[in-house]
Design a protein around this motif. Structure first.
Motif, PDB file in Angstrom:
ATOM      1  N   PRO A  96     -16.307 -30.189 -54.558  1.00 21.17           N
ATOM      2  CA  PRO A  96     -16.838 -29.590 -55.786  1.00 21.17           C
ATOM      3  C   PRO A  96     -17.533 -28.246 -55.525  1.00 21.17           C
ATOM      4  CG  PRO A  96     -17.325 -31.923 -55.755  1.00 21.17           C
ATOM      5  CD  PRO A  96     -16.748 -31.589 -54.394  1.00 21.17           C
ATOM      6  N   ARG A 136     -14.927 -25.627 -55.020  1.00 22.93           N
ATOM      7  CA  ARG A 136     -14.205 -25.265 -56.252  1.00 22.93           C
ATOM      8  C   ARG A 136     -15.052 -24.397 -57.171  1.00 22.93           C
ATOM      9  NH1 ARG A 136     -11.135 -30.271 -57.357  1.00 22.93           N
ATOM     10  NH2 ARG A 136      -9.352 -30.179 -55.954  1.00 22.93           N
ATOM     11  N   LEU A 188     -10.872 -28.375 -72.819  1.00 25.29           N
ATOM     12  CA  LEU A 188     -11.336 -29.631 -73.404  1.00 25.29           C
ATOM     13  C   LEU A 188     -11.307 -29.485 -74.915  1.00 25.29           C
ATOM     14  CD1 LEU A 188     -14.335 -30.331 -71.019  1.00 25.29           C
ATOM     15  CD2 LEU A 188     -12.034 -31.275 -70.943  1.00 25.29           C
ATOM     16  N   ILE A 200     -22.241 -27.010 -64.908  1.00 25.69           N
ATOM     17  CA  ILE A 200     -22.020 -27.732 -63.655  1.00 25.69           C
ATOM     18  C   ILE A 200     -22.866 -27.135 -62.544  1.00 25.69           C
ATOM     19  CG2 ILE A 200     -20.295 -28.098 -61.835  1.00 25.69           C
ATOM     20  CD1 ILE A 200     -18.238 -28.416 -64.128  1.00 25.69           C
ATOM     21  N   GLU A 237     -10.108 -34.943 -69.361  1.00 21.27           N
ATOM     22  CA  GLU A 237     -11.402 -34.268 -69.259  1.00 21.27           C
ATOM     23  C   GLU A 237     -11.962 -34.380 -67.846  1.00 21.27           C
ATOM     24  OE1 GLU A 237     -14.140 -35.721 -72.143  1.00 21.27           O
ATOM     25  OE2 GLU A 237     -15.862 -34.849 -71.111  1.00 21.27           O
ATOM     26  N   GLU A 250     -10.308 -34.842 -65.103  1.00 19.31           N
ATOM     27  CA  GLU A 250      -9.497 -34.045 -64.183  1.00 19.31           C
ATOM     28  C   GLU A 250      -9.892 -32.569 -64.261  1.00 19.31           C
ATOM     29  OE1 GLU A 250      -5.244 -34.680 -64.547  1.00 19.31           O
ATOM     30  OE2 GLU A 250      -4.908 -32.857 -63.384  1.00 19.31           O
ATOM     31  N   ILE A 251     -10.081 -32.097 -65.488  1.00 12.39           N
ATOM     32  CA  ILE A 251     -10.476 -30.693 -65.658  1.00 12.39           C
ATOM     33  C   ILE A 251     -11.835 -30.442 -65.007  1.00 12.39           C
ATOM     34  CG2 ILE A 251     -11.162 -28.984 -67.386  1.00 12.39           C
ATOM     35  CD1 ILE A 251      -8.973 -30.253 -69.204  1.00 12.39           C
ATOM     36  N   MET A 252     -12.754 -31.371 -65.249  1.00  8.34           N
ATOM     37  CA  MET A 252     -14.091 -31.241 -64.647  1.00  8.34           C
ATOM     38  C   MET A 252     -13.996 -31.145 -63.130  1.00  8.34           C
ATOM     39  SD  MET A 252     -16.631 -31.622 -66.919  1.00  8.34           S
ATOM     40  CE  MET A 252     -17.267 -32.585 -68.252  1.00  8.34           C
ATOM     41  N   LEU A 292     -11.481 -30.112 -61.434  1.00 10.54           N
ATOM     42  CA  LEU A 292     -10.838 -28.861 -61.036  1.00 10.54           C
ATOM     43  C   LEU A 292     -11.809 -27.692 -61.071  1.00 10.54           C
ATOM     44  CD1 LEU A 292      -7.345 -29.131 -62.748  1.00 10.54           C
ATOM     45  CD2 LEU A 292      -7.844 -29.045 -60.307  1.00 10.54           C
ATOM     46  N   ILE A 293     -12.766 -27.745 -61.994  1.00 12.06           N
ATOM     47  CA  ILE A 293     -13.678 -26.602 -62.030  1.00 12.06           C
ATOM     48  C   ILE A 293     -14.971 -26.886 -61.274  1.00 12.06           C
ATOM     49  CG2 ILE A 293     -12.692 -25.633 -64.127  1.00 12.06           C
ATOM     50  CD1 ILE A 293     -14.882 -26.763 -65.707  1.00 12.06           C
ATOM     51  N   GLY A 294     -14.932 -27.878 -60.412  1.00 13.37           N
ATOM     52  CA  GLY A 294     -16.004 -28.002 -59.423  1.00 13.37           C
ATOM     53  C   GLY A 294     -17.150 -28.919 -59.795  1.00 13.37           C
ATOM     54  N   ALA A 295     -16.922 -29.832 -60.752  1.00 11.56           N
ATOM     55  CA  ALA A 295     -17.994 -30.769 -61.072  1.00 11.56           C
ATOM     56  C   ALA A 295     -18.081 -31.832 -59.979  1.00 11.56           C
ATOM     57  CB  ALA A 295     -17.723 -31.428 -62.424  1.00 11.56           C
ATOM     58  N   SER A 296     -19.288 -32.148 -59.577  1.00 16.40           N
ATOM     59  CA  SER A 296     -19.463 -33.179 -58.558  1.00 16.40           C
ATOM     60  C   SER A 296     -19.215 -34.555 -59.181  1.00 16.40           C
ATOM     61  CB  SER A 296     -20.884 -33.117 -58.002  1.00 16.40           C
ATOM     62  OG  SER A 296     -21.797 -33.405 -59.023  1.00 16.40           O
TER      63      SER A 296
END
Lengths: 231, 303
Positions: free
Chosen positions: A75, A78, A91, A106, B205, B207-209, B211-215
């Motif tokens: 994470p 990314r 979304l 995030i 949702e 998967e998108i999270m 991909l954009i680096g959510a832990s």
């Protein structure tokens, strides 16, 4: 900055998407990846975003091997790579504003900073007036621009974009490309997969052409191998 | 830090929003949790009320003293007077053997058969009521001392059935724990399954999270809050169910108690017990959603 060291990617089933690719992309460089569909452009980008891992060889970012980046470090990695997807990956249950704000949320940015940066990003893709709308009410081109705003909003060091202008009219495409150039100027490394040859020619940046998973030509190395042998 | 906390608050509240947006499904889940929590809680309350009730009986229980058959009325009276002086005895009543036989004749309907008896088979009897608050140990001691006295044939506590009932209640109490444990596991499955469906519905949702680096923690958080609200809602609703249950059976219980001259009142959960019920709901909600997210989020990971 980004180094592919003899990278081969073979998918389960045997399809070899990339074969022995070795190249370096410097920090702050804007690079176009071209080639026919199936040439390995998307795989090339996915290896940078660590959505895929190489079968052989090594992808190095900032001289650090990405093999050492495990599930826990992924994470954080990314967050430093902004990604623009062909299918936007927005979304649909939240507003344009909230979509673009996501990377900042995030990252734990403050409320004020989020507001400031999201509006700046939306302004740069000319969508400020639609911040309250849901993505589903936007055209495909507009959705693409929301995706671009989301990829750049947290100012990552690397931005990878898969056909970012695929659904845009030429005028908007130029606008988006100039936006990418501006990011380049502040030190962001951009890797853009595109088959819009006219646009790429106009821009005049480095261009790597892939064919069947191999580097066909690279405008930076001047050894346009394919053409040399063809001539 | 402020941003982190306000983010938590926001996720916490938006989790309620998500539950409210699908009211029927949410209410069903909460009801299932409430009923599951309610069952062992109701059992526990029944056992507790039973123990409180019979505990009271034991202290007030009487002891019957059967004197040696053939002992004279005078010696019975002497024994009564002797015992009346004891500090641990509240009242003492002498039942004359002749009077007892006469009463038995009229009450039992065996009058003529009993007439044929030459002698009275019944002994004189003393009924001792110990003072209140003597406790089980004190009563045991009293019983012991009484049976060692002369002229006394048998000492019998009228509490044996209470002891049997208490043993039964103790058995029930174990049963409550076993039931609670089994239903708790069931609850984990229910909550875990609900969260699993939720995860599947929001697969894109997540998967998108990712991909954009959510832990993992970031992605998991809304689901944990959903589990938390399910548990809390279920706990609170189960308290409501218990209250309704109490209202429903308190009438018959009072009438039943009235038949035995008892002013017994059913007591609902104490504040502490209510806290345990709600806390258990919240705990199970969190654990259930934790397990579900741990199991199913890995499957979505795009890498």
């Amino acid at each position: 900055m980004i180094r592919f060291d003899n990278v081969t990617k073979r998918y389960p089933g045997g399809h070899e998407a990339l074969a022995n690719v070795t190249l370096t992309i410097d920090a702050g460089e804007l690079t176009f990846i071209t080639g026919h569909s199936g040439a390995g452009k998307s795989t090339f980008l996915r290896l940078i975003g660590l959505i895929e891992r190489p079968t052989r060889g090594n992808v190095l970012i900032d001289k650090r091997s990405t093999r050492g980046i495990g599930r826990r470090q992924l994470p954080a990695y990314r967050r430093n790579v902004g990604m623009v997807f062909q299918d936007h990956k927005l979304l649909f249950d939240r507003s344009v504003y909230d979509n673009v704000a996501l990377p900042l949320i995030i990252a734990g940015a403050s409320h004020r900073e989020i507001g400031k940066r999201v509006r700046a990003a939306l302004d740069s893709v000319d969508l400020l007036s639609k911040e309250k709308q849901r993505p589903a009410t936007l055209s495909s081109g507009e959705q693409q621009r929301v995706g671009i705003a989301r990829a750049i909003v947290a100012r990552p060091d690397i931005v990878i974009a898969d056909e970012p202008t695929g659904n845009l009219d030429p005028e908007l495409s130029d606008g988006i490309m100039h936006l990418f150039e501006r990011f380049c100027d502040v030190g962001t490394t951009l890797v853009i997969a595109s088959h819009d040859h006219a646009l790429i020619e106009r821009m005049g940046h480095r261009r790597i052409e892939l064919s069947a998973g191999r580097v066909q030509s690279d405008s930076a190395s001047m050894t346009t191998t394919g053409e040399l042998f063809e001539v | 830090m402020g941003a982190y906390l306000s983010r938590h608050a926001q996720v916490c509240i938006s989790a309620i929003g998500k539950l409210v947006s699908t009211p029927v499904a949410s209410i069903m889940t909460i009801l299932v949790i409430a009923i599951t929590l309610c069952l062992p809680a109701a059992l526990h309350l029944m056992v507790r009320n039973g123990l409180e009730l019979t505990g009271g009986w034991e202290v007030a229980s009487d002891i019957s003293i059967y004197l040696t058959p053939g002992a004279s009325l005078e010696s019975a009276e002497a024994t009564r007077n002797l015992l009346a002086g004891r500090a641990d005895i509240e009242t003492i009543e002498l039942i004359n053997a002749d009077a007892a036989l006469a009463a038995f004749k009229t009450d039992s309907g065996f009058g003529e058969a009993l007439d044929s008896l030459e002698t009275n088979p019944l002994p004189h009897t003393l009924v001792v009521t110990p003072i209140r608050g003597l406790g089980a140990g004190g009563i045991d001691l009293l019983e012991q001392e009484l049976s060692n006295m002369p002229d006394i044939d048998q000492v019998q506590r009228d509490t044996e059935w209470v002891e049997t009932l208490q043993a039964l209640l103790e058995l029930f109490r174990r049963g409550v724990w076993i039931t609670a444990a089994l239903l708790g596991i069931g609850l984990l499955v229910v909550i875990g399954n609900t969260i699993r469906l939720d995860i599947q519905n929001r697969r894109d949702e997540i998967e998108i999270m990712q991909l954009i680096g959510a832990s993992h923690g970031f992605i998991r958080r809304p689901f944990l809050y959903t589990g938390f609200w399910y548990g809390l809602g279920g706990g609170v609703v189960s308290l409501g169910l218990l209250a309704a249950l109490q209202v429903a059976i308190s009438g018959p219980i009072q009438r039943f108690g009235g038949l035995y001259g008892s002013a017994f009142q059913l007591r609902g959960p104490t504040l502490e017990e209510a806290g345990v019920i709600v806390g258990l709901g919240v705990f199970l909600g969190l654990i259930g959603s934790w397990i579900a997210t741990a199991r199913h989020m890995r499957a979505i990971d795009p890498t």
